[in-house]
Design an enzyme around this catalytic site. Structure first.
Site, mmCIF file in Angstrom:
data_model
loop_
_atom_site.group_PDB
_atom_site.id
_atom_site.type_symbol
_atom_site.label_atom_id
_atom_site.label_comp_id
_atom_site.label_asym_id
_atom_site.label_seq_id
_atom_site.Cartn_x
_atom_site.Cartn_y
_atom_site.Cartn_z
ATOM 1 N N TYR A 70 -10.781 -5.384 11.092
ATOM 2 C CA TYR A 70 -9.610 -4.499 11.229
ATOM 3 C C TYR A 70 -9.406 -4.115 12.692
ATOM 4 C CZ TYR A 70 -6.934 -0.224 11.556
ATOM 5 O OH TYR A 70 -6.023 0.716 11.961
ATOM 6 N N PRO A 123 -23.008 3.030 7.884
ATOM 7 C CA PRO A 123 -23.139 1.996 8.915
ATOM 8 C C PRO A 123 -21.841 1.840 9.712
ATOM 9 C CG PRO A 123 -23.907 1.174 6.789
ATOM 10 C CD PRO A 123 -23.290 2.512 6.528
ATOM 11 N N GLY A 124 -21.983 1.690 11.015
ATOM 12 C CA GLY A 124 -20.807 1.454 11.864
ATOM 13 C C GLY A 124 -20.208 2.732 12.439
ATOM 14 N N ASN A 174 -7.588 10.524 14.468
ATOM 15 C CA ASN A 174 -7.740 10.597 12.999
ATOM 16 C C ASN A 174 -6.605 11.389 12.360
ATOM 17 O OD1 ASN A 174 -10.416 9.934 14.149
ATOM 18 N ND2 ASN A 174 -11.101 10.009 12.042
ATOM 19 N N ASN A 181 -11.720 7.885 3.912
ATOM 20 C CA ASN A 181 -11.621 8.861 5.007
ATOM 21 C C ASN A 181 -11.980 10.264 4.530
ATOM 22 O OD1 ASN A 181 -8.983 6.808 5.813
ATOM 23 N ND2 ASN A 181 -10.631 7.137 7.273
ATOM 24 N N LYS A 201 -6.376 -4.969 15.811
ATOM 25 C CA LYS A 201 -5.669 -4.024 16.696
ATOM 26 C C LYS A 201 -5.838 -4.440 18.159
ATOM 27 C CE LYS A 201 -4.003 -1.365 13.567
ATOM 28 N NZ LYS A 201 -2.600 -1.503 13.239
ATOM 29 N N SER A 260 -5.139 1.938 17.526
ATOM 30 C CA SER A 260 -6.116 2.863 16.947
ATOM 31 C C SER A 260 -7.224 3.146 17.943
ATOM 32 C CB SER A 260 -6.711 2.207 15.698
ATOM 33 O OG SER A 260 -7.854 2.895 15.265
ATOM 34 N N ALA A 261 -7.806 4.334 17.829
ATOM 35 C CA ALA A 261 -8.965 4.681 18.660
ATOM 36 C C ALA A 261 -10.147 3.777 18.360
ATOM 37 C CB ALA A 261 -9.354 6.135 18.413
ATOM 38 N N THR A 262 -10.068 3.019 17.275
ATOM 39 C CA THR A 262 -11.145 2.084 16.944
ATOM 40 C C THR A 262 -11.346 1.040 18.049
ATOM 41 O OG1 THR A 262 -12.062 0.822 15.094
ATOM 42 C CG2 THR A 262 -9.789 0.391 15.615
ATOM 43 N N ASN A 296 0.826 -1.218 0.000
ATOM 44 C CA ASN A 296 0.000 0.000 0.000
ATOM 45 C C ASN A 296 0.858 1.264 0.000
ATOM 46 O OD1 ASN A 296 -2.597 1.171 -0.058
ATOM 47 N ND2 ASN A 296 -2.441 1.697 2.109
HETATM 48 P P1 NAD Z 1 -0.385 2.778 5.183
HETATM 49 O O1 NAD Z 1 -1.156 1.720 4.479
HETATM 50 O O2 NAD Z 1 -0.084 4.033 4.471
HETATM 51 O O3 NAD Z 1 1.001 2.154 5.719
HETATM 52 C C1 NAD Z 1 1.133 0.810 6.086
HETATM 53 C C2 NAD Z 1 2.341 0.244 5.353
HETATM 54 O O4 NAD Z 1 2.506 -1.133 5.741
HETATM 55 C C3 NAD Z 1 2.188 0.275 3.834
HETATM 56 O O5 NAD Z 1 3.320 0.919 3.277
HETATM 57 C C4 NAD Z 1 2.129 -1.203 3.417
HETATM 58 O O6 NAD Z 1 2.724 -1.422 2.173
HETATM 59 C C5 NAD Z 1 2.877 -1.875 4.562
HETATM 60 N N1 NAD Z 1 2.503 -3.266 4.829
HETATM 61 C C6 NAD Z 1 1.268 -3.789 5.000
HETATM 62 N N2 NAD Z 1 1.350 -5.107 5.238
HETATM 63 C C7 NAD Z 1 2.670 -5.428 5.217
HETATM 64 C C8 NAD Z 1 3.394 -6.651 5.374
HETATM 65 N N3 NAD Z 1 2.779 -7.818 5.596
HETATM 66 N N4 NAD Z 1 4.746 -6.614 5.296
HETATM 67 C C9 NAD Z 1 5.387 -5.438 5.051
HETATM 68 N N5 NAD Z 1 4.767 -4.275 4.885
HETATM 69 C C10 NAD Z 1 3.419 -4.267 4.966
HETATM 70 O O7 NAD Z 1 -1.150 3.081 6.559
HETATM 71 P P2 NAD Z 1 -0.935 4.256 7.612
HETATM 72 O O8 NAD Z 1 -2.115 5.146 7.534
HETATM 73 O O9 NAD Z 1 0.425 4.817 7.494
HETATM 74 O O10 NAD Z 1 -1.081 3.422 8.949
HETATM 75 C C11 NAD Z 1 0.045 2.891 9.611
HETATM 76 C C12 NAD Z 1 -0.438 2.065 10.801
HETATM 77 O O11 NAD Z 1 -1.223 2.890 11.645
HETATM 78 C C13 NAD Z 1 -1.321 0.884 10.410
HETATM 79 O O12 NAD Z 1 -1.014 -0.196 11.254
HETATM 80 C C14 NAD Z 1 -2.712 1.394 10.677
HETATM 81 O O13 NAD Z 1 -3.608 0.350 10.980
HETATM 82 C C15 NAD Z 1 -2.487 2.291 11.890
HETATM 83 N N6 NAD Z 1 -3.510 3.340 12.021
HETATM 84 C C16 NAD Z 1 -3.778 4.162 10.964
HETATM 85 C C17 NAD Z 1 -4.754 5.154 11.085
HETATM 86 C C18 NAD Z 1 -5.118 6.035 9.926
HETATM 87 O O14 NAD Z 1 -6.217 6.609 9.950
HETATM 88 N N7 NAD Z 1 -4.271 6.209 8.932
HETATM 89 C C19 NAD Z 1 -5.423 5.309 12.312
HETATM 90 C C20 NAD Z 1 -5.105 4.462 13.377
HETATM 91 C C21 NAD Z 1 -4.132 3.467 13.207
HETATM 92 C C1 WQD Z 2 -14.604 10.871 9.798
HETATM 93 C C2 WQD Z 2 -15.994 11.507 9.808
HETATM 94 C C3 WQD Z 2 -17.656 10.110 8.778
HETATM 95 C C4 WQD Z 2 -16.007 10.275 4.723
HETATM 96 C C5 WQD Z 2 -11.597 5.640 10.361
HETATM 97 C C6 WQD Z 2 -11.467 4.226 10.879
HETATM 98 C C7 WQD Z 2 -10.623 4.213 12.114
HETATM 99 C C8 WQD Z 2 -9.266 4.911 11.907
HETATM 100 C C9 WQD Z 2 -9.425 6.238 11.239
HETATM 101 C C10 WQD Z 2 -7.558 3.293 11.488
HETATM 102 C C11 WQD Z 2 -17.111 10.504 10.142
HETATM 103 C C12 WQD Z 2 -17.473 11.375 7.975
HETATM 104 C C13 WQD Z 2 -16.221 10.442 6.077
HETATM 105 C C14 WQD Z 2 -16.906 10.851 3.811
HETATM 106 C C15 WQD Z 2 -18.154 11.763 5.647
HETATM 107 N N1 WQD Z 2 -8.391 4.147 11.065
HETATM 108 N N2 WQD Z 2 -17.276 11.165 6.532
HETATM 109 N N3 WQD Z 2 -17.951 11.582 4.307
HETATM 110 O O1 WQD Z 2 -14.562 6.768 10.547
HETATM 111 O O2 WQD Z 2 -13.523 8.270 12.309
HETATM 112 O O3 WQD Z 2 -12.211 6.450 11.371
HETATM 113 O O4 WQD Z 2 -10.291 6.144 10.086
HETATM 114 O O5 WQD Z 2 -7.393 2.859 12.583
HETATM 115 O O6 WQD Z 2 -10.452 2.870 12.458
HETATM 116 O O7 WQD Z 2 -12.763 3.737 11.162
HETATM 117 O O8 WQD Z 2 -12.705 8.402 9.957
HETATM 118 O O9 WQD Z 2 -12.259 9.903 8.059
HETATM 119 O O10 WQD Z 2 -13.654 7.824 7.675
HETATM 120 O O11 WQD Z 2 -14.622 9.709 8.990
HETATM 121 O O12 WQD Z 2 -19.129 12.411 6.042
HETATM 122 O O13 WQD Z 2 -16.789 10.705 2.572
HETATM 123 O O14 WQD Z 2 -16.294 11.966 8.475
HETATM 124 O O15 WQD Z 2 -19.005 9.719 8.794
HETATM 125 O O16 WQD Z 2 -18.079 11.203 10.871
HETATM 126 P P1 WQD Z 2 -13.373 7.451 11.084
HETATM 127 P P2 WQD Z 2 -13.255 8.934 8.579
#
Ligand code: NAD
Ligand code: WQD
Length: 341
Positions: free
Chosen positions: A153, A297-298, A183, A203, A157, A129-131, A35
């Site tokens: 997902y 949803p969710g 976020n 997002n 976590k 994650s806050a999830t 990714n």
């Molecule tokens: P991202 O997808 O940009 O980065 C993740 C990276 O991991 C990617 O470069 C992908 O190629 C690599 N990867 C995935 N599976 C792999 C594997 N098996 N071996 C080697 N590399 C692998 O995501 P991000 O937004 O930078 O998120 C980073 C971390 O933070 C993730 O674990 C994600 O779940 C967590 N997180 C992200 C968010 C968010 O909203 N972006 C929020 C909370 C937690």
């Molecule tokens: C934010 C707000 C939507 C898109 C997700 C994952 C969470 C974490 C972060 C990894 C919400 C609204 C969104 C759109 C909208 N990831 N929205 N129109 O849902 O808080 O969190 O990303 O761990 O696990 O669930 O973030 O950016 O998707 O949404 O109205 O096209 O924006 O309903 O209120 P979310 P989000």
């Protein structure tokens, strides 16, 4: 001694690598590029040019499920600690492909922990994650609240947090930070690295910036009947550079200690979807077309952090405000309309 960054070419990983290099650390990235793009490495080098000798950063294209590749990386380098970002992260996709998510995120972490143990590396910062706070807890969310999840997902976590708790109980020479991100949005101020979603963004912020740049016609606002100030969902948006700096503070915190701590990384402020649209318009001067549609949803009404533990333990708090976040997200999108393509 180097820091191994799994998933280091991804969105949050790449910003963290820049901060690590700026702090004088040696960094090794392992990423399978599932990714992310290799071009990120050139951009990181560009941003840090002049300050950093090239040999401070190395990259291995490898899968963390591949035990032998990880052993090779640990045997070729002197690794002191690990920041573990690698994982799949799309909530909807995880519902459709649960086995792939459990396999990649859980098995990947187990293989990593096995190899760390083999090489006696026992410091890890994990991307949670806050999830994990689920549907029913009330914001501001504190780290002691009961955890639950609503999709595979989120379950990965929560399970990895549990696995790391068990690892610590089995051998308290480990030192572990479980960082619960809220976020993340924004991008490095250079506009050279940023979030590059594949296909239609899930997002909010990448959707807004794609509307702003003309790639999408209008934003769907999911639900205007929540019990919030204007009826739309409220979230705790945090600048990715603040988040990246939080990882450096967490590494410092777990150094020379044997602890496990779950710590929120958020600003502590909630912003609604309509609030975000108007902040974006103010920061960029661009009007965002939107329509109010059904709830997604969710989704929950409100989710924001109690950020006091991070301040107390890590001496960390977010510095960038919502205007900075909007400006930097837009700067990235405007300069890279098709991401890293
Ligand atoms: P991202 O997808 O940009 O980065 C993740 C990276 O991991 C990617 O470069 C992908 O190629 C690599 N990867 C995935 N599976 C792999 C594997 N098996 N071996 C080697 N590399 C692998 O995501 P991000 O937004 O930078 O998120 C980073 C971390 O933070 C993730 O674990 C994600 O779940 C967590 N997180 C992200 C968010 C968010 O909203 N972006 C929020 C909370 C937690
Ligand atoms: C934010 C707000 C939507 C898109 C997700 C994952 C969470 C974490 C972060 C990894 C919400 C609204 C969104 C759109 C909208 N990831 N929205 N129109 O849902 O808080 O969190 O990303 O761990 O696990 O669930 O973030 O950016 O998707 O949404 O109205 O096209 O924006 O309903 O209120 P979310 P989000």
């Amino acid at each position: 001694m180097a820091v191994l960054v799994t998933g280091g070419t991804g969105y949050i990983g790449s910003h963290t690598v820049v901060e690590l290099l700026n702090e004088g650390k040696d960094v090794i990235i392992v990423d399978n590029l599932s990714n992310s793009k290799e071009m990120v490495l050139l951009r990181i080098a560009e941003i840090t040019k002049g300050e950093i000798a090239e040999d401070r950063l190395s990259f291995y294209e490898a899968d963390i499920l591949d035990y032998e590749s990880l052993e090779k990386i640990f045997s070729e380098n002197s690794i002191d600690s690990v920041i573990h970002f690698a994982g799949l992260k799309a909530v909807g996709e995880s519902v459709a492909k649960p086995v792939e998510y459990y396999m990649n995120n859980i098995t990947g972490t187990l293989v990593l922990l096995e190899v760390m143990k083999e090489f006696n590396v026992k410091k890890i910062v994990f991307s949670s994650s806050a999830t994990v706070y689920g549907l029913h807890n009330v914001s501001p969310l504190t780290e002691e609240l009961p955890l639950s999840t609503t999709n595979p997902y989120g379950s990965t976590k929560m399970m990895i947090e549990q696995i790391l708790q068990d690892v610590y109980v089995s051998d308290n020479e480990w030192s572990i930070a479980l960082l619960r991100y809220f976020n993340p949005i924004g991008a490095h101020k250079s506009g050279r690295i940023g979030e590059d979603p594949t296909g239609t963004p899930n997002n909010l912020m990448p959707y807004i910036t794609q509307v702003a740049v003309g790639k999408r016609e209008m934003l769907n606002v999911f639900g205007a009947d929540y019990n919030t100030e204007d009826g739309t969902g409220v979230r705790d948006y945090i600048h990715v550079v603040d988040l990246a700096k939080g990882h450096l503070k967490a590494l410092q915190y777990i150094d020379n200690k044997n602890i496990i701590e779950a710590i929120n990384l958020g600003t502590g402020n909630g912003i609604s979807v309509l609030g975000m649209i108007s902040n974006f318009e103010k920061a960029t001067g661009i009007k965002i077309q939107y329509q109010l549609v059904e709830r997604r949803p969710g989704d929950i009404a409100t989710c924001f952090a109690d950020a006091t533990k991070a301040l107390k333990l890590l001496d960390w708090k977010a510095k960038y405000n919502i205007e900075d976040m909007c400006r930097d997200s837009w700067n990235w999108q405007q300069n890279n309309p098709d991401g890293y393509q």
